[in-house]
Write a protein that holds these residues in place. Structure first.
Motif, PDB file in Angstrom:
ATOM      1  N   GLU A   1      70.019  54.259  13.713  1.00  0.00           N
ATOM      2  CA  GLU A   1      69.457  54.851  14.931  1.00  0.00           C
ATOM      3  C   GLU A   1      67.957  55.038  14.820  1.00  0.00           C
ATOM      4  OE1 GLU A   1      71.723  58.388  15.687  1.00  0.00           O
ATOM      5  OE2 GLU A   1      73.443  57.249  16.446  1.00  0.00           O
ATOM      6  N   SER A   2      67.489  55.479  13.669  1.00  0.00           N
ATOM      7  CA  SER A   2      66.058  55.646  13.454  1.00  0.00           C
ATOM      8  C   SER A   2      65.327  54.306  13.546  1.00  0.00           C
ATOM      9  CB  SER A   2      65.816  56.302  12.092  1.00  0.00           C
ATOM     10  OG  SER A   2      64.436  56.381  11.819  1.00  0.00           O
ATOM     11  N   GLU A   3      65.910  53.286  12.944  1.00  0.00           N
ATOM     12  CA  GLU A   3      65.289  51.956  12.993  1.00  0.00           C
ATOM     13  C   GLU A   3      65.303  51.393  14.409  1.00  0.00           C
ATOM     14  OE1 GLU A   3      67.267  49.604   9.973  1.00  0.00           O
ATOM     15  OE2 GLU A   3      66.331  50.754   8.351  1.00  0.00           O
ATOM     16  N   ILE A   4      66.385  51.626  15.152  1.00  0.00           N
ATOM     17  CA  ILE A   4      66.436  51.179  16.549  1.00  0.00           C
ATOM     18  C   ILE A   4      65.324  51.855  17.342  1.00  0.00           C
ATOM     19  CG2 ILE A   4      67.761  51.317  18.701  1.00  0.00           C
ATOM     20  CD1 ILE A   4      70.312  51.022  16.927  1.00  0.00           C
ATOM     21  N   ASP A   5      65.188  53.161  17.182  1.00  0.00           N
ATOM     22  CA  ASP A   5      64.144  53.897  17.911  1.00  0.00           C
ATOM     23  C   ASP A   5      62.757  53.368  17.574  1.00  0.00           C
ATOM     24  OD1 ASP A   5      66.141  55.440  19.058  1.00  0.00           O
ATOM     25  OD2 ASP A   5      65.820  57.152  17.710  1.00  0.00           O
ATOM     26  N   THR A   6      62.521  53.081  16.300  1.00  0.00           N
ATOM     27  CA  THR A   6      61.216  52.560  15.879  1.00  0.00           C
ATOM     28  C   THR A   6      60.954  51.187  16.488  1.00  0.00           C
ATOM     29  OG1 THR A   6      61.278  53.817  13.810  1.00  0.00           O
ATOM     30  CG2 THR A   6      59.818  51.891  13.878  1.00  0.00           C
TER      31      THR A   6
ATOM     32  N   HIS B   1      71.456  37.466  17.618  1.00  0.00           N
ATOM     33  CA  HIS B   1      72.425  37.578  18.710  1.00  0.00           C
ATOM     34  C   HIS B   1      73.819  37.170  18.237  1.00  0.00           C
ATOM     35  CE1 HIS B   1      70.154  38.965  22.152  1.00  0.00           C
ATOM     36  NE2 HIS B   1      69.186  38.108  21.875  1.00  0.00           N
ATOM     37  N   VAL B   2      73.918  36.169  17.374  1.00  0.00           N
ATOM     38  CA  VAL B   2      75.218  35.827  16.788  1.00  0.00           C
ATOM     39  C   VAL B   2      75.734  37.023  15.994  1.00  0.00           C
ATOM     40  CG1 VAL B   2      76.422  34.338  15.131  1.00  0.00           C
ATOM     41  CG2 VAL B   2      74.810  33.338  16.760  1.00  0.00           C
ATOM     42  N   CYS B   3      74.872  37.633  15.201  1.00  0.00           N
ATOM     43  CA  CYS B   3      75.267  38.822  14.440  1.00  0.00           C
ATOM     44  C   CYS B   3      75.749  39.927  15.370  1.00  0.00           C
ATOM     45  CB  CYS B   3      74.100  39.322  13.593  1.00  0.00           C
ATOM     46  SG  CYS B   3      73.634  38.218  12.242  1.00  0.00           S
ATOM     47  N   ARG B   4      75.066  40.115  16.482  1.00  0.00           N
ATOM     48  CA  ARG B   4      75.450  41.148  17.450  1.00  0.00           C
ATOM     49  C   ARG B   4      76.865  40.905  17.963  1.00  0.00           C
ATOM     50  NH1 ARG B   4      75.662  40.720  22.711  1.00  0.00           N
ATOM     51  NH2 ARG B   4      74.365  38.850  22.776  1.00  0.00           N
TER      52      ARG B   4
ATOM     53  N   VAL C   1      83.574  52.896  12.478  1.00  0.00           N
ATOM     54  CA  VAL C   1      83.546  52.365  13.835  1.00  0.00           C
ATOM     55  C   VAL C   1      82.198  52.668  14.482  1.00  0.00           C
ATOM     56  CG1 VAL C   1      84.606  52.467  16.126  1.00  0.00           C
ATOM     57  CG2 VAL C   1      86.048  52.501  14.074  1.00  0.00           C
ATOM     58  N   THR C   2      81.718  53.887  14.306  1.00  0.00           N
ATOM     59  CA  THR C   2      80.406  54.260  14.849  1.00  0.00           C
ATOM     60  C   THR C   2      79.318  53.359  14.263  1.00  0.00           C
ATOM     61  OG1 THR C   2      81.134  56.549  15.082  1.00  0.00           O
ATOM     62  CG2 THR C   2      78.756  56.155  15.120  1.00  0.00           C
ATOM     63  N   TYR C   3      79.399  53.098  12.960  1.00  0.00           N
ATOM     64  CA  TYR C   3      78.414  52.225  12.310  1.00  0.00           C
ATOM     65  C   TYR C   3      78.411  50.852  12.979  1.00  0.00           C
ATOM     66  CZ  TYR C   3      75.808  49.555   8.921  1.00  0.00           C
ATOM     67  OH  TYR C   3      74.860  48.732   8.337  1.00  0.00           O
ATOM     68  N   LEU C   4      79.576  50.271  13.196  1.00  0.00           N
ATOM     69  CA  LEU C   4      79.638  48.946  13.827  1.00  0.00           C
ATOM     70  C   LEU C   4      79.083  48.976  15.242  1.00  0.00           C
ATOM     71  CD1 LEU C   4      83.099  47.749  12.519  1.00  0.00           C
ATOM     72  CD2 LEU C   4      80.898  46.578  12.154  1.00  0.00           C
TER      73      LEU C   4
ATOM     74  N   ASP D   1      74.000  47.346  18.446  1.00  0.00           N
ATOM     75  CA  ASP D   1      72.779  47.741  19.177  1.00  0.00           C
ATOM     76  C   ASP D   1      71.537  47.383  18.370  1.00  0.00           C
ATOM     77  OD1 ASP D   1      74.393  48.880  21.162  1.00  0.00           O
ATOM     78  OD2 ASP D   1      74.312  50.879  20.251  1.00  0.00           O
ATOM     79  N   TRP D   2      71.601  47.610  17.053  1.00  0.00           N
ATOM     80  CA  TRP D   2      70.473  47.287  16.173  1.00  0.00           C
ATOM     81  C   TRP D   2      70.144  45.804  16.269  1.00  0.00           C
ATOM     82  CZ3 TRP D   2      68.733  44.189  12.395  1.00  0.00           C
ATOM     83  CH2 TRP D   2      67.667  44.629  11.608  1.00  0.00           C
ATOM     84  N   PHE D   3      71.167  44.955  16.215  1.00  0.00           N
ATOM     85  CA  PHE D   3      70.928  43.512  16.286  1.00  0.00           C
ATOM     86  C   PHE D   3      70.308  43.125  17.623  1.00  0.00           C
ATOM     87  CE2 PHE D   3      74.481  43.032  13.039  1.00  0.00           C
ATOM     88  CZ  PHE D   3      73.631  42.692  12.002  1.00  0.00           C
TER      89      PHE D   3
END
Length: 190
Positions: free
Chosen positions: A101-106, A130-133, A157-160, A165-167
């Motif tokens: 979440e921190s990395e996504i925000d950054t 996008h394939v990873c996503r 599950v939350t991590y996945l 979203d991160w990808f």
């Protein structure tokens, strides 16, 4: 520490495999599908890393390690027995979700707001992310399916969910912070 002296064991030749607690199950079981798909995702992350450098490559390296943690988590049933185990099983932790979440925000702070859906593509790195996503989304669907029949670590599950979203955000960063995103044009080819 894991020690692998012999790669083939012949123990799975009849279509079953051992889980982390030694229990044998069919190779097509819901649990094996869930952790097998996280392993598949890890391989796709390795492919994406071929085009990544610097901070992005370091982040993807961390994710690959997390995905091994996730596989170890999902391959070990009997969560209610964790406290009694001689060697407590590895479980995905909330700190791993928090880091994503921190990395996504950054990454997201310098991106323009979206006005359209994005087609997977752009740079080679973005296309691979996008394939990873999409594989992360499949892994999440399989993990939630597993959770319908047995107790699993809900943080996995939350991590996945967060990882997909991160990808997505990382793919936008890889497309020159969204400048090279390929936008969907509804009905463009009618």
């Amino acid at each position: 520490m894991v020690v692998l002296n012999k790669i083939y064991t012949r123990t799975g030749d009849k279509g079953d495999t051992a889980l982390g607690n030694g229990e044998r199950v069919a190779k097509h079981s819901a649990r094996v599908n869930a952790y097998g798909t996280s392993d598949e995702l890890n391989s796709f992350v390795g492919v994406a890393r071929l085009n990544a450098e610097g901070d992005m490559d370091a982040a993807l390296s961390r994710i690959q390690n997390d995905l091994f943690d996730l596989g170890a988590d999902l391959c070990r049933p009997d969560m209610e027995k964790d406290a009694d185990a001689d060697y407590p099983p590895l479980r995905v932790a909330q700190t791993q979700v928090d880091r994503l979440e921190s990395e996504i925000d950054t990454m997201n702070k310098d991106l323009a707001a979206l006005r359209s859906f994005i087609l997977p593509g752009g740079s080679a790195l973005a296309a691979n992310l996008h394939v990873c996503r999409t594989v992360a989304r499949r892994a999440e669907r399989l993990a939630t399916e597993l959770a319908m029949d047995t107790a699993i670590n809900t943080v996995a599950v939350t991590y996945l969910n967060r990882l997909s979203d991160w990808f997505f955000v990382a793919a936008r960063v890889a497309n020159d912070n969204g400048a090279d995103d390929v936008l969907w044009v509804p009905g463009a080819n009618r």
